[in-house]
Design a protein around this motif. Structure first.
Motif, PDB file in Angstrom:
ATOM      1  N   HIS A 192       0.849  -1.188   0.000  1.00 54.63           N
ATOM      2  CA  HIS A 192       0.000   0.000   0.000  1.00 54.63           C
ATOM      3  C   HIS A 192       0.892   1.249   0.000  1.00 54.63           C
ATOM      4  O   HIS A 192       1.276   1.743   1.057  1.00 54.63           O
ATOM      5  N   PRO A 193       1.262   1.748  -1.183  1.00 53.56           N
ATOM      6  CA  PRO A 193       2.208   2.871  -1.249  1.00 53.56           C
ATOM      7  C   PRO A 193       1.541   4.230  -1.032  1.00 53.56           C
ATOM      8  O   PRO A 193       0.327   4.373  -1.159  1.00 53.56           O
ATOM      9  N   ASP A 222       9.292   9.843  -0.448  1.00 58.55           N
ATOM     10  CA  ASP A 222      10.113   9.778   0.762  1.00 58.55           C
ATOM     11  C   ASP A 222       9.265   9.467   2.000  1.00 58.55           C
ATOM     12  O   ASP A 222       9.653   9.747   3.130  1.00 58.55           O
ATOM     13  N   ALA A 223       8.083   8.865   1.766  1.00 55.20           N
ATOM     14  CA  ALA A 223       7.212   8.485   2.884  1.00 55.20           C
ATOM     15  C   ALA A 223       7.911   7.459   3.762  1.00 55.20           C
ATOM     16  O   ALA A 223       8.694   6.642   3.275  1.00 55.20           O
ATOM     17  N   PRO A 224       7.635   7.471   5.068  1.00 56.71           N
ATOM     18  CA  PRO A 224       8.171   6.417   5.937  1.00 56.71           C
ATOM     19  C   PRO A 224       7.587   5.062   5.531  1.00 56.71           C
ATOM     20  O   PRO A 224       6.527   5.001   4.898  1.00 56.71           O
ATOM     21  N   HIS A 265      -2.096  -2.354   9.620  1.00 61.46           N
ATOM     22  CA  HIS A 265      -1.681  -1.958   8.271  1.00 61.46           C
ATOM     23  C   HIS A 265      -2.330  -0.628   7.888  1.00 61.46           C
ATOM     24  O   HIS A 265      -1.648   0.314   7.466  1.00 61.46           O
ATOM     25  N   TYR A 266      -3.652  -0.560   8.044  1.00 63.38           N
ATOM     26  CA  TYR A 266      -4.355   0.662   7.653  1.00 63.38           C
ATOM     27  C   TYR A 266      -4.044   1.833   8.578  1.00 63.38           C
ATOM     28  O   TYR A 266      -4.032   2.990   8.135  1.00 63.38           O
ATOM     29  N   ALA A 267      -3.778   1.553   9.841  1.00 67.25           N
ATOM     30  CA  ALA A 267      -3.404   2.633  10.769  1.00 67.25           C
ATOM     31  C   ALA A 267      -2.117   3.307  10.285  1.00 67.25           C
ATOM     32  O   ALA A 267      -2.029   4.548  10.233  1.00 67.25           O
ATOM     33  N   PHE A 268      -1.128   2.503   9.915  1.00 63.88           N
ATOM     34  CA  PHE A 268       0.131   3.074   9.417  1.00 63.88           C
ATOM     35  C   PHE A 268      -0.090   3.827   8.112  1.00 63.88           C
ATOM     36  O   PHE A 268       0.469   4.903   7.907  1.00 63.88           O
ATOM     37  N   PHE A 305       2.386   6.327   6.007  1.00 59.50           N
ATOM     38  CA  PHE A 305       3.403   5.315   5.717  1.00 59.50           C
ATOM     39  C   PHE A 305       3.058   4.534   4.447  1.00 59.50           C
ATOM     40  O   PHE A 305       1.884   4.280   4.167  1.00 59.50           O
ATOM     41  N   THR A 306       4.087   4.126   3.723  1.00 60.73           N
ATOM     42  CA  THR A 306       3.954   3.067   2.726  1.00 60.73           C
ATOM     43  C   THR A 306       4.088   1.747   3.480  1.00 60.73           C
ATOM     44  O   THR A 306       5.052   1.552   4.215  1.00 60.73           O
TER      45      THR A 306
END
Length: 217
Positions: A18-19, A24-26, A50-53, A58-59
């Motif tokens: 999930h990008p 330069d995303a964490p 996963h969705y929280a990040f 975040f990617t």
């Protein structure tokens, strides 16, 4: 969210990637619970982490350990699964060479694997450890624990008793230079069944958001 297949030590590994638009995303990987007890990357806790990040910018990659779903190979007592996690992180990093931060999150068995990965990969800047099974696995390799993180468990956990988690956190607290945040959610079981899932994920998001703010000051 694209399904991905990437090379692991024992063949192909299946994941969900999930990008973000920003290059330069964490980045974060999320590790699932025990393969021999029905653990997969679609476990509810893993899915929600996963969705929280992703919602925090975040990617994110979550994947099935060897022998689970369409991932090749067979269960390997945690040794091979650690290699799988390292391969997943390699794959994620290869797609995101400009990422500023790297996190690992794991649930139950995945928390144990995640903490071992933390010891091997100095680029990991933070971790989330949900319901770590400190009664079943040896966590003494965390000496010293290389980065700060959040340990979260339920007070009604019958799989990984809270007393063992408190003991683990107590040992980590003795180490200098890192901060272990420990949250024990009243009434929650090992799997954070409703109504505990939402507050648990909220706690994780608040913690990660605070850490990201601290690092960008």
């Amino acid at each position: 969210m694209p399904e991905v297949i990437f090379p692991g030590p024992e063949g192909r590994l299946e994941g969900r990637y999930h990008p973000q638009r920003s290059n330069d995303a964490p980045i974060a990987i999320v590790l699932h619970p025990h393969p021999q007890f029905g653990g997969t990357m679609n476990n509810k806790v893993v899915y929600n982490l996963h969705y929280a990040f992703h919602q925090l910018g975040f990617t994110v990659l979550r994947f099935n350990f060897r022998g689970v779903g369409r991932s090749q190979g067979e269960y390997d007592q945690g040794i091979g699964e650690l290699s799988d996690a390292a391969s997943a992180l390699d794959y994620l990093q290869s797609l995101n060479t400009n990422a500023k931060h790297c996190w690992v999150a794991g649930f139950s068995f995945g928390a144990w694997i995640g903490m071992q990965l933390l010891m091997r990969r100095p680029e990991i800047t933070g971790f989330i450890s949900v319901s770590p099974p400190a009664n079943m696995y040896d966590f003494s390799f965390l000496a010293p624990c290389p980065s700060s993180g959040l340990v979260i468990n339920g007070s009604a956990d019958r799989v990984a008793p809270p007393a063992d988690t408190r003991s683990l956190v107590g040992k980590l607290h003795e180490q200098k230079g890192i901060t272990i945040t420990h949250v024990e959610m009243e009434g929650a079981g090992h799997f954070f069944e409703d109504p505990h899932m939402e507050p648990m994920i909220g706690t994780v998001k608040d913690y990660v958001a605070r850490r990201l703010t601290e690092t960008t000051r």
